[in-house]
Design a protein around this motif. Sequence first.
Motif, mmCIF file in Angstrom:
data_model
loop_
_atom_site.group_PDB
_atom_site.id
_atom_site.type_symbol
_atom_site.label_atom_id
_atom_site.label_comp_id
_atom_site.label_asym_id
_atom_site.label_seq_id
_atom_site.Cartn_x
_atom_site.Cartn_y
_atom_site.Cartn_z
ATOM 1 N N ALA A 175 -13.141 6.346 -6.314
ATOM 2 C CA ALA A 175 -12.716 5.790 -5.033
ATOM 3 C C ALA A 175 -11.993 4.466 -5.295
ATOM 4 O O ALA A 175 -12.144 3.865 -6.357
ATOM 5 N N TYR A 176 -11.214 4.042 -4.311
ATOM 6 C CA TYR A 176 -10.563 2.739 -4.430
ATOM 7 C C TYR A 176 -10.453 2.067 -3.073
ATOM 8 O O TYR A 176 -10.448 2.716 -2.038
ATOM 9 N N LYS A 177 -10.382 0.738 -3.116
ATOM 10 C CA LYS A 177 -10.094 -0.082 -1.947
ATOM 11 C C LYS A 177 -8.937 -0.988 -2.337
ATOM 12 O O LYS A 177 -8.988 -1.639 -3.374
ATOM 13 N N THR A 211 -7.550 9.957 1.531
ATOM 14 C CA THR A 211 -8.955 10.035 1.127
ATOM 15 C C THR A 211 -9.464 8.773 0.435
ATOM 16 O O THR A 211 -10.656 8.660 0.167
ATOM 17 N N HIS A 212 -8.556 7.865 0.126
ATOM 18 C CA HIS A 212 -8.888 6.650 -0.644
ATOM 19 C C HIS A 212 -9.554 7.017 -1.967
ATOM 20 O O HIS A 212 -10.502 6.373 -2.401
ATOM 21 N N ARG A 213 -9.024 8.070 -2.589
ATOM 22 C CA ARG A 213 -9.491 8.525 -3.902
ATOM 23 C C ARG A 213 -8.393 8.273 -4.928
ATOM 24 O O ARG A 213 -7.217 8.400 -4.621
ATOM 25 N N GLN A 265 0.416 3.979 -3.021
ATOM 26 C CA GLN A 265 -0.227 5.257 -2.715
ATOM 27 C C GLN A 265 0.748 6.431 -2.725
ATOM 28 O O GLN A 265 1.946 6.261 -2.538
ATOM 29 N N LEU A 270 0.829 -1.209 0.000
ATOM 30 C CA LEU A 270 0.000 0.000 0.000
ATOM 31 C C LEU A 270 0.864 1.260 0.000
ATOM 32 O O LEU A 270 0.559 2.225 -0.697
ATOM 33 N N PHE A 300 -3.024 7.468 -6.325
ATOM 34 C CA PHE A 300 -3.863 6.868 -5.284
ATOM 35 C C PHE A 300 -3.575 7.605 -3.983
ATOM 36 O O PHE A 300 -2.462 7.537 -3.461
ATOM 37 N N GLU A 328 -3.740 8.134 -0.194
ATOM 38 C CA GLU A 328 -3.890 7.317 1.017
ATOM 39 C C GLU A 328 -4.904 7.904 1.996
ATOM 40 O O GLU A 328 -5.706 7.180 2.580
#
Length: 153
Positions: free
Chosen positions: A86-88, A71-73, A39, A35, A67, A69
């Motif tokens: 958005a992303y996961k 805002t997870h956008r 990110q 991650l 990516f 970190e």
Amino acid sequence: MLKKLFAITILSSTLAIVGCQSTPSTSANMTATNLTLLQNTTWVATKIGKSTIVYNNDAPNRASLQFDEATHRVTGTDGCNRLTGAYKAGKDTLELEQIASTRMACMNNDNLDQQFNEALAKVTHYQVFNRTLKLLDRHGNPVLEFESVIQPR
């Protein structure tokens, strides 16, 4: 004899529990590392499938993703239009959600925007190695490949 057996069982159980709690999880460490690499980096697309993307020196936009970190956008461009969503992300999984983009007329880009968006819709996993990001489909096939951009200071 029964007391010794009981004492050994209790001691063994205690050591097993303490040992498990003090051992760091390699899966959790790997997830955090992946991650971190994914990110907060600007990734410029270099391949769609097996085809290398060739940019003109005067090209105003290069297909890229970032990516975030906090805002997870995910934001970026498909080579013509800006996109956001958005992303996961997990250790190697990546789920892109609610991707929206502008709809400008894209001239002279050899349908890069269309190919990029079609490939992006197939993404389910990712791999990061040094300065290379590969976005993969559900079968593990690379659909997009990126290189990180070194930001000037």
